[in-house]
Structure formats: structure tokens, C-alpha cells
Design an enzyme around this catalytic site. Structure first.
Site, mmCIF file in Angstrom:
data_model
loop_
_atom_site.group_PDB
_atom_site.id
_atom_site.type_symbol
_atom_site.label_atom_id
_atom_site.label_comp_id
_atom_site.label_asym_id
_atom_site.label_seq_id
_atom_site.Cartn_x
_atom_site.Cartn_y
_atom_site.Cartn_z
ATOM 1 C CG HIS A 63 16.051 -43.610 12.870
ATOM 2 N ND1 HIS A 63 17.314 -43.972 12.457
ATOM 3 C CD2 HIS A 63 16.127 -42.290 13.201
ATOM 4 C CE1 HIS A 63 18.116 -42.914 12.543
ATOM 5 N NE2 HIS A 63 17.432 -41.885 12.992
ATOM 6 C CD GLU A 70 12.399 -39.124 15.257
ATOM 7 O OE1 GLU A 70 12.828 -37.957 15.307
ATOM 8 O OE2 GLU A 70 12.774 -39.945 14.411
#
Length: 360
Positions: free
Chosen positions: A207, A210
Site C-alpha cells: 500500500h 494513497e
């Protein structure tokens, strides 16, 4: 070009790389499991109202607030039976949505509050996925589901979870991931896990990009060696659109040149404030610039979404065509943590014929 109809979008074969198991429960299942295990923290026990509550709570524009909603789903995923049920229903729901391949991610360390061991958590989820696959095949909607094991970036369990991913990679685990709030928890905190995975020839996604910007993406790629980027939406910060034609900075050019997959989640990004709208989401610009973008759901419960809905929103609000949907679906399968021959089989014998039939 005439946009595809809602029925065409619904029937289109789909591939999903970024979907959280604890973010995709059926509201009715949350209510039933909470009742059965004595969990009293739900804001309501009416299934329809609970689904609405999850979507509203996630619509805060804050990633941190968005992540708080998971306390309720994780609370009812603490036994082998609960985990297997959730995984089975996830598989069936995706198959019914036209998904032919999916990678479902979960963090084993979040599911040991009632005494399960990490291997028991993994085995329960894998058993649920296999049961769901068998039911889906019998119903005429075959699907392949593989799991990604996630380590929470604020914790210190990265190496242990990475070793678990390697131990189960021949039994349904496709790879490794880290997730959680980006700010203050850079991916390099888990560098030993990523170095171990590379030595073991194992796949992993991170991840990045973001809620935090280009430095998060740069670290994920250049320090940690990620195969894919979870979200990666902030790579657009390195694209200058002020002139006659977009100009790519060095990092953006590297991502495009190396064909690094971007696991993009339009509705989720709008909810967390990473994008202002689906119409203005960077995924369309990045598609037009031929980055390897993929379309994903992230958390179906919190976003009240599905792959069909995500694709339909891109058609309705961003002007996508059936060919665009086909292209990103093939991108996803090219980028899947699946052996090459299996990816090729799905592309050549499922996706391409499926879209050809729809186009005709």
C-alpha cells in the site's frame, strides 16, 4: 464510441487484485456473527441500516476514520468458523459479480484475539475460499481466488507474516502486503520482511501513494522492491499536465516504463479524500498515458461497491469504453501473482473471448 450498457458491464469478465476480506462482509453476516458471538459494539442490528452506516462512516474524507470502521468486522472474524464463512461468502459474491480471478487480502494478526494461531487463521480462510470456489463452479460461475497475507505497517510482525506467506504459497497464498495508515509508518519499517521475500522468490505488493505522496511510492519501489503498488494514486503528483501534453517526472516515468501495476480503487479513493470524484480520478489520465492501471474495489462493504459498480462509474462519469474495461482486466491478469501459464489461460480463454462476445 457508444458506451457499454449496464448489462454488458455486468456480464463482462473481471479480475480483482485489491480487495480486503475484512472490508467485504455482507451486512447481514456481520449482524448474525455479532449476535452469535456476543459482540455488542455494532451501531445497529438492522442489516440494511448497518450497510448504510458503514458507507456513511467511511465517507469522511479521512483514511484514518475510514480504517476505524474495520473494528466491527474484525470483531466478528475471530474463530475458524467465522473466518471460513466470511471467505466462502466473499468468493461467492465475487463470482456472482463476474469476477473470474481475485486476490483477497487479510491480516492474520488481526484475527487472533480469541486464541487462534496465525496458521489456523490462514487455514480457515483458505478452506472458506476453496468451499466458495466449489459452490461457484457448481453454479456455473467459476472463479479462482488466491489470498494475500497482510502485515499491519504500524506493528512489528512483518517478517513473521512474510514467513507465513512463503509457508503457504503452494496452498492458496499468492503473496504478501502491508497496509494501514501510511503517514509515520513508511514501508522501510518492514525492510527485513521484503528482503526475506525477495530471497525466497516470493511476490509482494505494498500500500503506497494513497494517503501519503511520492516518497511513499519511491520507498516502496526503490528500497523495498514492490512488485505492485496498492493504490499508487499519488503518482499523478509527478505528472505535469500544465503544458500542451503531460510531462512525466522521473518517478512516474520509471513506474510507467517498468510496467509497475497500480491497484487503483476509485470509489475508495473518493471516500478517503485521495481523489475528488470518480470523474476526476487520476485513473483515467494514467490509463490514457498507458500506465498499467487496474480497477479494484478495496472494501466492498465500506464503499457499498462491487467490480460491476466500479466499472459502471468509470463508464458513466469518466467516459470509459468497453475496450478500456477489457484493457484494464487484461492488465490485472498480467499483473496477478499467479503462474504465467495460468494467467495466459485466463486471458486467452476467458477474458478475450468474453469481451469479444460482448462486443459482438
Amino acid at each position: 464510441m457508444t458506451p457499454p450498457s449496464a448489462e454488458v458491464v455486468r456480464r463482462a469478465p473481471k479480475a480483482l487484485l485489491h480487495d480486503h476480506l475484512d472490508g467485504g462482509l455482507r451486512p447481514a453476516t456481520v449482524v448474525e456473527l455479532a449476535r452469535d458471538c456476543g459482540y455488542e459494539g455494532l451501531p445497529t442490528t438492522d442489516a440494511a441500516a448497518l450497510g448504510t452506516w458503514f458507507r456513511d462512516a467511511a465517507d469522511s474524507g479521512s483514511l484514518e476514520r475510514y480504517l476505524e470502521t474495520f473494528s466491527h468486522t474484525v470483531a466478528v472474524m475471530q474463530t475458524e468458523e467465522q473466518l471460513a464463512r466470511v471467505a466462502r461468502e466473499c468468493t461467492l459474491d465475487l463470482a456472482a459479480d463476474g469476477v473470474v480471478y481475485a486476490e483477497s487480502r487479510f491480516a492474520p494478526e488481526l484475527h487472533i484475539e480469541r486464541g487462534l494461531t496465525l496458521p489456523q487463521v490462514v487455514e480457515a480462510v483458505l478452506a472458506g475460499c476453496r468451499a466458495g470456489e466449489a459452490e461457484a463452479a457448481a453454479a456455473g460461475t467459476p472463479i479462482r481466488v488466491r489470498s494475500l497475507l497482510t502485515a499491519m505497517r504500524h506493528a512489528a510482525n512483518g517478517r513473521e507474516i512474510a514467513e507465513l506467506a512463503v509457508a503457504y504459497r503452494d496452498r492458496g497464498v499468492a503473496g504478501f502486503d502491508i497496509a494501514g495508515a501510511e503517514a509515520g509508518f513508511p514501508p522501510t519499517r518492514h525492510l527485513d520482511a521484503f528482503e526475506y521475500l525477495r530471497r525466497e522468490n516470493a511476490h509482494f505488493t505494498i500500500h503506497a501513494g494513497e494517503a501519503f505522496g511520492l516518497p511513499s511510492i519511491w520507498e516502496a519501489l526503490q528500497w523495498c522492491g514492490a512488485d505492485r503498488l496498492g493504490h499508487g494514486v499519488r503518482i499523478v503528483d509527478d505528472v505535469d499536465t500544465g503544458g500542451d501534453a503531460p510531462r512525466l517526472g522521473l518517478l512516474a516515468a520509471y513506474v510507467r516504463d517498468r510496467r509497475i501495476p497500480l491497484e487503483m480503487c476509485p470509489s475508495s479513493n473518493v471516500q478517503t479524500g485521495a481523489a475528488a470524484s470518480v470523474a476526476g480520478h487520476p485513473i483515467t489520465l494514467l490509463k490514457d498515458l498507458r500506465f498499467r492501471v487496474t480497477v479494484n474495489t478495496d472494501n466492498r462493504l465500506m464503499s457499498g461497491t462491487s467490480m460491476t459498480r466500479e466499472m459502471q462509474l468509470l463508464v458513466d462519469e469518466a467516459g470509459w469504453s468497453l475496450e478500456d474495461l477489457r484493457w484494464v482486466t487484461i492488465n490485472a491478469l498480467k499483473s496477478a501473482f499467479l503462474p504465467f501459464d495460468e494467467r495466459l489461460e485466463l486471458i486467452d480463454h476467458v477474458v478475450k473471448p468474453g469481451y469479444a462476445a460482448l462486443g459482438a
